[in-house]
Write a protein that holds these residues in place. Structure first.
Motif, PDB file in Angstrom:
ATOM      1  N   ALA A 105     -15.890  26.979 -27.832  1.00 52.81           N
ATOM      2  CA  ALA A 105     -16.020  26.539 -29.226  1.00 52.81           C
ATOM      3  C   ALA A 105     -14.659  26.569 -29.910  1.00 52.81           C
ATOM      4  CB  ALA A 105     -17.016  27.425 -29.973  1.00 52.81           C
ATOM      5  N   LEU A 106     -13.831  27.549 -29.566  1.00 49.56           N
ATOM      6  CA  LEU A 106     -12.481  27.624 -30.136  1.00 49.56           C
ATOM      7  C   LEU A 106     -11.664  26.405 -29.731  1.00 49.56           C
ATOM      8  CD1 LEU A 106     -11.729  31.402 -29.434  1.00 49.56           C
ATOM      9  CD2 LEU A 106     -12.562  30.390 -31.561  1.00 49.56           C
ATOM     10  N   ARG A 107     -11.831  25.940 -28.506  1.00 53.79           N
ATOM     11  CA  ARG A 107     -11.125  24.739 -28.036  1.00 53.79           C
ATOM     12  C   ARG A 107     -11.592  23.488 -28.778  1.00 53.79           C
ATOM     13  NH1 ARG A 107     -12.979  23.457 -23.014  1.00 53.79           N
ATOM     14  NH2 ARG A 107     -11.313  21.928 -22.827  1.00 53.79           N
ATOM     15  N   ARG A 108     -12.892  23.397 -28.975  1.00 55.62           N
ATOM     16  CA  ARG A 108     -13.482  22.159 -29.496  1.00 55.62           C
ATOM     17  C   ARG A 108     -13.356  22.028 -31.010  1.00 55.62           C
ATOM     18  NH1 ARG A 108     -17.975  23.656 -25.462  1.00 55.62           N
ATOM     19  NH2 ARG A 108     -17.507  22.307 -23.686  1.00 55.62           N
ATOM     20  N   ASN A 109     -13.419  23.144 -31.719  1.00 59.88           N
ATOM     21  CA  ASN A 109     -13.395  23.147 -33.181  1.00 59.88           C
ATOM     22  C   ASN A 109     -14.527  22.310 -33.790  1.00 59.88           C
ATOM     23  OD1 ASN A 109     -12.327  23.944 -35.728  1.00 59.88           O
ATOM     24  ND2 ASN A 109     -11.315  21.963 -35.926  1.00 59.88           N
ATOM     25  N   PRO A 110     -15.791  22.664 -33.483  1.00 67.23           N
ATOM     26  CA  PRO A 110     -16.902  22.007 -34.186  1.00 67.23           C
ATOM     27  C   PRO A 110     -17.000  22.545 -35.608  1.00 67.23           C
ATOM     28  CG  PRO A 110     -17.727  23.746 -32.780  1.00 67.23           C
ATOM     29  CD  PRO A 110     -16.248  23.685 -32.534  1.00 67.23           C
ATOM     30  N   ILE A 159      -5.813  33.675 -31.942  1.00 60.81           N
ATOM     31  CA  ILE A 159      -4.849  33.213 -30.942  1.00 60.81           C
ATOM     32  C   ILE A 159      -5.165  31.795 -30.496  1.00 60.81           C
ATOM     33  CG2 ILE A 159      -4.050  33.583 -28.569  1.00 60.81           C
ATOM     34  CD1 ILE A 159      -4.365  36.605 -29.106  1.00 60.81           C
ATOM     35  N   HIS A 160      -6.453  31.462 -30.466  1.00 59.43           N
ATOM     36  CA  HIS A 160      -6.861  30.135 -30.010  1.00 59.43           C
ATOM     37  C   HIS A 160      -7.119  29.174 -31.171  1.00 59.43           C
ATOM     38  CE1 HIS A 160      -7.371  32.461 -26.314  1.00 59.43           C
ATOM     39  NE2 HIS A 160      -7.155  31.318 -25.705  1.00 59.43           N
ATOM     40  N   ASP A 161      -6.457  29.422 -32.298  1.00 53.96           N
ATOM     41  CA  ASP A 161      -6.357  28.451 -33.385  1.00 53.96           C
ATOM     42  C   ASP A 161      -7.662  28.219 -34.141  1.00 53.96           C
ATOM     43  OD1 ASP A 161      -4.597  26.879 -34.874  1.00 53.96           O
ATOM     44  OD2 ASP A 161      -5.126  25.039 -33.797  1.00 53.96           O
ATOM     45  N   CYS A 162      -8.516  29.246 -34.212  1.00 51.91           N
ATOM     46  CA  CYS A 162      -9.703  29.130 -35.064  1.00 51.91           C
ATOM     47  C   CYS A 162      -9.243  29.088 -36.517  1.00 51.91           C
ATOM     48  CB  CYS A 162     -10.642  30.312 -34.838  1.00 51.91           C
ATOM     49  SG  CYS A 162     -12.160  30.231 -35.805  1.00 51.91           S
ATOM     50  N   PRO A 163      -9.657  28.094 -37.290  1.00 48.19           N
ATOM     51  CA  PRO A 163      -9.100  27.923 -38.636  1.00 48.19           C
ATOM     52  C   PRO A 163      -9.643  28.870 -39.715  1.00 48.19           C
ATOM     53  CG  PRO A 163     -10.664  26.179 -38.168  1.00 48.19           C
ATOM     54  CD  PRO A 163     -10.522  26.959 -36.900  1.00 48.19           C
ATOM     55  N   VAL A 184     -18.705  28.573 -44.917  1.00 47.49           N
ATOM     56  CA  VAL A 184     -19.478  27.332 -44.795  1.00 47.49           C
ATOM     57  C   VAL A 184     -18.707  26.158 -45.389  1.00 47.49           C
ATOM     58  CG1 VAL A 184     -21.595  26.146 -45.494  1.00 47.49           C
ATOM     59  CG2 VAL A 184     -21.697  28.532 -44.737  1.00 47.49           C
ATOM     60  N   ARG A 185     -18.008  26.399 -46.479  1.00 42.38           N
ATOM     61  CA  ARG A 185     -17.244  25.320 -47.116  1.00 42.38           C
ATOM     62  C   ARG A 185     -16.036  24.888 -46.267  1.00 42.38           C
ATOM     63  NH1 ARG A 185     -17.166  27.529 -53.347  1.00 42.38           N
ATOM     64  NH2 ARG A 185     -19.098  26.504 -54.042  1.00 42.38           N
ATOM     65  N   HIS A 186     -15.522  25.815 -45.461  1.00 43.46           N
ATOM     66  CA  HIS A 186     -14.306  25.511 -44.717  1.00 43.46           C
ATOM     67  C   HIS A 186     -14.594  24.443 -43.662  1.00 43.46           C
ATOM     68  CE1 HIS A 186     -10.209  26.436 -43.400  1.00 43.46           C
ATOM     69  NE2 HIS A 186     -10.654  26.141 -42.197  1.00 43.46           N
ATOM     70  N   ARG A 187     -13.728  23.485 -43.571  1.00 38.56           N
ATOM     71  CA  ARG A 187     -13.869  22.391 -42.605  1.00 38.56           C
ATOM     72  C   ARG A 187     -13.385  22.863 -41.237  1.00 38.56           C
ATOM     73  NH1 ARG A 187     -10.723  18.245 -40.618  1.00 38.56           N
ATOM     74  NH2 ARG A 187     -11.739  16.218 -40.341  1.00 38.56           N
ATOM     75  N   GLY A 188     -14.274  22.873 -40.272  1.00 35.87           N
ATOM     76  CA  GLY A 188     -13.925  23.335 -38.940  1.00 35.87           C
ATOM     77  C   GLY A 188     -14.689  24.592 -38.576  1.00 35.87           C
ATOM     78  N   LEU A 189     -14.333  25.185 -37.446  1.00 40.63           N
ATOM     79  CA  LEU A 189     -15.033  26.371 -36.966  1.00 40.63           C
ATOM     80  C   LEU A 189     -14.705  27.589 -37.826  1.00 40.63           C
ATOM     81  CD1 LEU A 189     -16.843  27.571 -34.721  1.00 40.63           C
ATOM     82  CD2 LEU A 189     -14.754  28.088 -33.455  1.00 40.63           C
ATOM     83  N   LYS A 247      -6.548  28.638 -42.234  1.00 42.08           N
ATOM     84  CA  LYS A 247      -5.548  27.570 -42.174  1.00 42.08           C
ATOM     85  C   LYS A 247      -6.260  26.228 -42.240  1.00 42.08           C
ATOM     86  CE  LYS A 247      -4.250  25.977 -38.268  1.00 42.08           C
ATOM     87  NZ  LYS A 247      -3.540  25.714 -37.006  1.00 42.08           N
ATOM     88  N   ALA A 248      -5.493  25.186 -42.473  1.00 45.65           N
ATOM     89  CA  ALA A 248      -6.066  23.845 -42.459  1.00 45.65           C
ATOM     90  C   ALA A 248      -6.561  23.530 -41.064  1.00 45.65           C
ATOM     91  CB  ALA A 248      -5.013  22.822 -42.894  1.00 45.65           C
ATOM     92  N   SER A 249      -7.731  22.921 -40.986  1.00 47.10           N
ATOM     93  CA  SER A 249      -8.353  22.673 -39.695  1.00 47.10           C
ATOM     94  C   SER A 249      -7.794  21.417 -39.034  1.00 47.10           C
ATOM     95  CB  SER A 249      -9.867  22.523 -39.864  1.00 47.10           C
ATOM     96  OG  SER A 249     -10.499  22.264 -38.626  1.00 47.10           O
ATOM     97  N   ARG A 250      -7.733  21.459 -37.707  1.00 47.66           N
ATOM     98  CA  ARG A 250      -7.423  20.251 -36.945  1.00 47.66           C
ATOM     99  C   ARG A 250      -8.683  19.382 -36.878  1.00 47.66           C
ATOM    100  NH1 ARG A 250      -8.465  24.475 -33.589  1.00 47.66           N
ATOM    101  NH2 ARG A 250      -9.588  24.108 -31.639  1.00 47.66           N
ATOM    102  N   SER A 251      -8.642  18.278 -36.129  1.00 46.68           N
ATOM    103  CA  SER A 251      -9.774  17.355 -36.085  1.00 46.68           C
ATOM    104  C   SER A 251     -11.028  18.043 -35.552  1.00 46.68           C
ATOM    105  CB  SER A 251      -9.434  16.148 -35.205  1.00 46.68           C
ATOM    106  OG  SER A 251      -9.248  16.539 -33.853  1.00 46.68           O
ATOM    107  N   LEU A 252     -12.178  17.566 -35.998  1.00 47.95           N
ATOM    108  CA  LEU A 252     -13.457  18.149 -35.605  1.00 47.95           C
ATOM    109  C   LEU A 252     -13.954  17.537 -34.305  1.00 47.95           C
ATOM    110  CD1 LEU A 252     -15.263  18.119 -39.069  1.00 47.95           C
ATOM    111  CD2 LEU A 252     -13.884  19.949 -38.058  1.00 47.95           C
ATOM    112  N   PHE A 253     -14.702  18.330 -33.558  1.00 52.33           N
ATOM    113  CA  PHE A 253     -15.227  17.880 -32.273  1.00 52.33           C
ATOM    114  C   PHE A 253     -16.108  16.645 -32.420  1.00 52.33           C
ATOM    115  CE2 PHE A 253     -18.532  18.216 -28.894  1.00 52.33           C
ATOM    116  CZ  PHE A 253     -17.701  17.965 -27.806  1.00 52.33           C
TER     117      PHE A 253
END
Length: 288
Positions: A105-110, A159-163, A184-189, A247-253
């Motif tokens: 899930a950390l890799r995918r960032n749903p 470490i694995h970039d969870c936002p 819940v409001r935060h975009r990403g995992l 942090k700001a989230s990367r693209s979503l899965f």
């Protein structure tokens, strides 16, 4: 809409006085503050005392196998990104049986919120040691004390970039509510680990936790990864609670998946024609 919107008539199987009731209360308050109606929410859980929480909240939910909540929730996120999907799990369910799914899930960032009830044991199955049990703590298994080092999944998540990574306490309901709203409001995992003492199988009274919980300092910088890692990895007399890293989230899965498959959420696509499906299956059979 008020908190009663989420009430149902299911009789609770938790022990009287269990801190899980505080987590349920905080989640109801958070969803009410977010103005989420029950049909806009889907809770997903596996097996355990924490995983029973969706039974006691009026909304969509999926209760599956031990440790398998995250992949199901990821599928729901892909099929319907507009649904507020929340995983409710425990330290054994999520970090033990479900540890591999947590890592991916950390890799995918749903766009999911994972709520982990951490009581440092398996409560449903009578107090066995879990991946977060402290060394030398005596549990029903092993009875002479744990010899392994507990896993630190909050550090792993950072470490694995969870936002969004946070820690709450079941006894501080208003503070926990605020964390859940922001998660819940935060975009990403979003990963929210909640200190949830077990009053049946735990070794410490609730007063001990009250004395060893402390809020993060007002000048704490949740955007500083080095400081966040230091906060969760260094052993301290008191355990800080609050938003540890954000942090700001990367693209979503779901977005990446849709680009590969259809360009639209799966929930918006028409069902595949049965005849077409039969032809696809027949072609597959003929090549195997």
């Amino acid at each position: 809409m008020d908190m009663s919107t989420y009430d149902n008539q299911v009789v609770s199987q938790w022990c009287p006085g269990c801190p899980n009731f505080g987590i349920l209360q905080a989640l109801k308050k958070a969803l009410t503050a977010l103005h989420k109606s029950p049909e806009q929410v889907c809770l997903v859980s596996g097996i355990g005392q924490a995983a029973k929480l969706p039974h006691y909240l009026h909304c969509n939910f999926f209760n599956g196998l031990h440790g398998r909540a995250i992949p199901v929730a990821t599928g729901i996120h892909v099929a319907n990104p507009d649904l507020t999907t929340i995983v409710v799990t425990g330290d054994g369910d999520c970090y033990g049986e479900g540890g591999n799914h947590f890592l991916h899930a950390l890799r995918r960032n749903p766009n999911l919120t994972i709520i982990v009830h951490n009581n440092e044991l398996y409560a449903l199955t009578k107090g066995q040691a879990s991946p977060t049990t402290q060394p030398r703590d005596k549990r029903t298994m092993p009875v002479q004390g744990v010899i392994n080092t507990p896993i630190n999944m909050l550090a792993v998540a950072m470490i694995h970039d969870c936002p969004f990574v946070a820690r709450g306490y079941a006894g501080e309901i208003d503070h926990l509510t605020d964390i859940l709203v922001k998660a819940v409001r935060h975009r990403g995992l979003s990963v929210v680990e909640i200190i949830q003492p077990c009053i049946t199988w735990g070794n410490k009274p609730l007063t001990w936790y009250q004395e060893h919980i402390v809020y993060l300092e007002s000048d704490y910088d949740a955007g500083n990864l080095t400081a966040a890692l230091s906060t969760v990895m260094n052993v301290r007399e008191k355990t800080p609670i609050g938003i540890l890293y954000q942090k700001a989230s990367r693209s979503l899965f779901a977005q990446r998946y849709q680009k590969l498959v259809s360009g639209r959420p799966l929930s918006e696509l028409k069902p595949i024609d049965r005849g077409a499906m039969e032809r696809i299956l027949e072609e597959f059979r003929s090549t195997t």
